[in-house]
Design an enzyme around this catalytic site. Structure first.
Site, PDB file in Angstrom:
ATOM      1  N   PHE A 189     -43.604  32.446 -45.732  1.00  0.00           N
ATOM      2  CA  PHE A 189     -43.306  32.093 -44.350  1.00  0.00           C
ATOM      3  C   PHE A 189     -44.589  31.686 -43.627  1.00  0.00           C
ATOM      4  O   PHE A 189     -45.584  32.398 -43.655  1.00  0.00           O
ATOM      5  CB  PHE A 189     -42.658  33.276 -43.629  1.00  0.00           C
ATOM      6  CG  PHE A 189     -42.393  33.021 -42.172  1.00  0.00           C
ATOM      7  CD1 PHE A 189     -41.444  32.090 -41.761  1.00  0.00           C
ATOM      8  CD2 PHE A 189     -43.109  33.708 -41.196  1.00  0.00           C
ATOM      9  CE1 PHE A 189     -41.206  31.857 -40.419  1.00  0.00           C
ATOM     10  CE2 PHE A 189     -42.870  33.485 -39.846  1.00  0.00           C
ATOM     11  CZ  PHE A 189     -41.916  32.554 -39.459  1.00  0.00           C
ATOM     12  N   GLN A 190     -44.549  30.546 -42.995  1.00  0.00           N
ATOM     13  CA  GLN A 190     -45.672  29.965 -42.253  1.00  0.00           C
ATOM     14  C   GLN A 190     -46.914  29.830 -43.125  1.00  0.00           C
ATOM     15  O   GLN A 190     -48.038  30.040 -42.675  1.00  0.00           O
ATOM     16  CB  GLN A 190     -45.980  30.779 -40.986  1.00  0.00           C
ATOM     17  CG  GLN A 190     -44.911  30.604 -39.909  1.00  0.00           C
ATOM     18  CD  GLN A 190     -45.334  31.108 -38.548  1.00  0.00           C
ATOM     19  OE1 GLN A 190     -46.162  32.008 -38.420  1.00  0.00           O
ATOM     20  NE2 GLN A 190     -44.736  30.555 -37.496  1.00  0.00           N
TER      21      GLN A 190
ATOM     22  N   MET B 261     -52.636  -1.079 -23.378  1.00  0.00           N
ATOM     23  CA  MET B 261     -53.352  -1.816 -24.410  1.00  0.00           C
ATOM     24  C   MET B 261     -52.391  -2.472 -25.396  1.00  0.00           C
ATOM     25  O   MET B 261     -52.607  -3.613 -25.829  1.00  0.00           O
ATOM     26  CB  MET B 261     -54.317  -0.886 -25.155  1.00  0.00           C
ATOM     27  CG  MET B 261     -55.226  -1.620 -26.137  1.00  0.00           C
ATOM     28  SD  MET B 261     -56.302  -2.833 -25.324  1.00  0.00           S
ATOM     29  CE  MET B 261     -57.677  -1.789 -24.846  1.00  0.00           C
TER      30      MET B 261
ATOM     31  N   LYS C  66     -54.528  36.944 -43.979  1.00  0.00           N
ATOM     32  CA  LYS C  66     -54.392  38.080 -43.066  1.00  0.00           C
ATOM     33  C   LYS C  66     -54.960  39.367 -43.640  1.00  0.00           C
ATOM     34  O   LYS C  66     -55.598  40.146 -42.923  1.00  0.00           O
ATOM     35  CB  LYS C  66     -52.917  38.271 -42.696  1.00  0.00           C
ATOM     36  CG  LYS C  66     -52.709  39.377 -41.662  1.00  0.00           C
ATOM     37  CD  LYS C  66     -51.309  39.435 -41.131  1.00  0.00           C
ATOM     38  CE  LYS C  66     -51.196  40.527 -40.050  1.00  0.00           C
ATOM     39  NZ  LYS C  66     -49.864  40.572 -39.433  1.00  0.00           N
TER      40      LYS C  66
END
Length: 559
Positions: free
Chosen positions: A113-114, A470, A163
């Site tokens: 996850f993530q 532009m 982590k």
């Protein structure tokens, strides 16, 4: 002493004298944010609304101060949201350390996850990157990251920290930061002698300064060089401020939107001295006709840039400030015979001035000239990307280094607001104006909430022409006025109501007479301010070189 990884990280930031970080918390960096909470009296954390805003703010902080900017994001989408900001810093050689969290080491590579392989994602857009899998390696990695970011040609470095590494403990001992010395080991006597020989034999020399002139702090030596040898000077977009914009020897920007004078000088000089520039396609345009009568002498800190885009006759590799000091010493008794060349350049400056439109309507050039006249050297300008960026480069005389901050290499719309916040926090002695088109401003206007929350006293100027200016200009000139997806006039928002919703004062300017009072009132405010300027939809940026043309074939407004 025995510390958790997160504590080691924060102690290392303190070692590096980091006083401000920009970021957004998440699960993988909770330990880091807990430590930042404990050290908030020593390191100020600015919570942005989006991680891209944090990266741009760290970039703007670095460009304005000359120090290394720091941003923090969590794993997965937090890390990938930094990518545009990291790439922007990479293209413009900005020292930045981006710190990302990641899943635990045991979960890496398992589509957790993530989880994203952010080191792999950012490999092409960082000077170096690391993933720290052992807490014992963390302190040395952080120290090395800062050293790499700042040394030689600066750039962004990413440090990815799983982590569990932030939780585990290791021995930490404080160290003083390693000194960063200018790169001079490759500046040889023979290289300098050959450069001096080329300069002595030139009769129509021209000096082209790039971003390296600003980064290296070589501006004073470059002025000395130009004045002693009576050499005219042009600049890339990134080089603005590397030579005073109001100096009589300055001819303006070079390239696609360069001045006619600078482009003619490059085409007709017999020696082109290139200082800290990389021959971008926006400068060179048609390579076969670029500086076709000149020998090219390239002075740069990065050997990889030599002969990459344009072949040169000679080069000197090393720190620009040291290189110009050495050249100035060797040339102190030399007087160049180029009075006729310099007079011709000055005549061209009179012949091809930038066009000032005075038709009673509000135009960007007047707004920019008014900011300069009122704020002057007390201002730093950041920009977004588009017509307003080029108008700023052309009409605002940037006199000092690190006072124009813009995305040159990547051309990142949405860059300027975050950069302005970082620049303002890094240089509280200045007032920062972010010059934006309405299209660019809409990209990251969520950061208004950040500026208001922290009462960052930046001034947001919106050139509101209700179009992607532009792109519309190109559609007008080259696509038979097929305005595909560039009109914004029915898409909003109402910028005055938006300012009210975010809680900052705003001024709506529609005529030239309203400009100066609005700027003066904005400067009296102690927090963020917005000035919305309605400018004509079909105002264009001239000069302009058509794609594939020689830079001498400049289209002026009358063309």
């Amino acid at each position: 002493m025995l510390l958790k990884g997160a504590s080691i990280l924060v102690e290392c930031l303190k070692e590096q004298k980091v006083d401000t970080v920009f970021g957004y918390p998440g699960g993988a960096v909770l330990e880091i944010y807990d430590e930042l909470y404990k050290h908030q009296s020593e390191i100020r954390h600015i919570l942005t609304c989006h991680e891209q805003g944090a990266a741009h703010a760290a970039d703007g902080y670095a460009r304005a101060t000359g120090k290394t900017g720091v941003c923090i994001a969590t794993s997965g989408p937090g890390a990938t949201n930094l990518v545009t900001g990291i790439a922007t810093a990479y293209m413009d050689s900005v020292p930045m350390v981006a710190i990302t969290g990641n899943v635990a080491v045991s979960l890496l590579g398992k589509d957790s996850f993530q989880e994203v392989d952010i080191a792999g994602v950012t490999m092409p857009i960082t000077k170096h990157n690391f993933i720290v899998k052992r807490v014992e390696d963390l302190a040395d990695t952080i120290r090395r990251a800062f050293q790499i970011a700042q040394s030689d040609r600066p750039g962004p470095v990413l440090v990815d920290i799983p982590k569990d590494v932030t939780i585990k403990k290791a021995e930490y001992e404080r160290q003083e930061p390693a000194s960063i010395s200018p790169m001079t080991e490759y500046i040889s006597e023979s290289a300098l002698d050959e450069a001096v020989k080329m300069i002595r034999s030139a009769r129509q020399p021209f000096l082209y300064v790039g971003g390296g002139a600003v980064i290296s702090g070589a501006n004073q030596e470059i002025v000395r060089f130009s004045e002693k040898l009576k050499i005219p000077v042009g600049s890339s977009l990134m080089g603005l401020g590397g030579f005073p914009g109001d100096h009589p020897n300055f001819t303006g920007m070079i390239g696609m939107h360069g001045t006619k004078v600078s482009n003619v000088c490059v085409t007709h000089c017999d020696l082109l001295i290139v200082a800290g520039a990389r021959f971008s396609d926006r400068v060179v345009s048609n390579v076969s006709t670029f500086a076709k009568h000149a020998k090219i002498l390239h002075l740069d800190v990065d050997a990889a840039e030599v002969d990459k885009n344009v072949m040169t006759a000679h080069h000197v590799i090393g720190d620009l400030n040291a290189t110009f000091k050495a050249l100035n010493e060797r040339l102190q008794d030399f007087t160049i015979d180029n009075g006729g060349w310099l007079r011709a350049v000055q005549e061209n400056k009179k012949k091809y001035p930038l066009r000032i439109v005075e038709d009673g309507r509000l135009h960007a050039d007047y707004i920019l000239r008014s900011i300069y006249e009122i704020a002057g050297d007390d201002a730093i300008l950041t920009t977004e990307v588009g017509q307003h960026q080029m108008w700023t480069a052309l009409y605002y005389p940037v006199r000092k280094p690190r006072t124009l901050i813009t995305s040159g290499g990547l051309g990142t719309m949405g860059y300027g607001f975050g950069a302005a916040m970082g620049a303002q926090l890094g240089r509280p002695d200045k007032r920062v104006f972010n010059i934006a088109g309405d299209g660019s401003f809409r990209m990251n206007l969520n950061e208004l909430a950040t500026a208001v929350h922290y009462q960052i006293p930046m001034i947001q100027v919106v050139m509101n022409n209700q179009t992607l200016g532009m792109v519309r200009q190109w559609q007008t000139l080259f696509y038979e006025q097929r305005y595909s997806q560039t009109n914004l006039d029915d898409r909003g928002p109402d910028f005055m109501k938006l300012a009210d919703a975010f809680g900052l004062p705003a001024f709506h300017v529609t005529t030239p007479e309203e400009v100066r009072p609005a700027i003066e009132a904005a400067l009296r405010e102690s927090g963020p301010v917005m000035i919305v300027c309605d400018v004509p939809k079909d105002d264009k940026v001239f000069p302009m070189v058509a794609p594939g043309a020689s830079i001498e074939e400049v289209m002026l407004d009358e063309d």
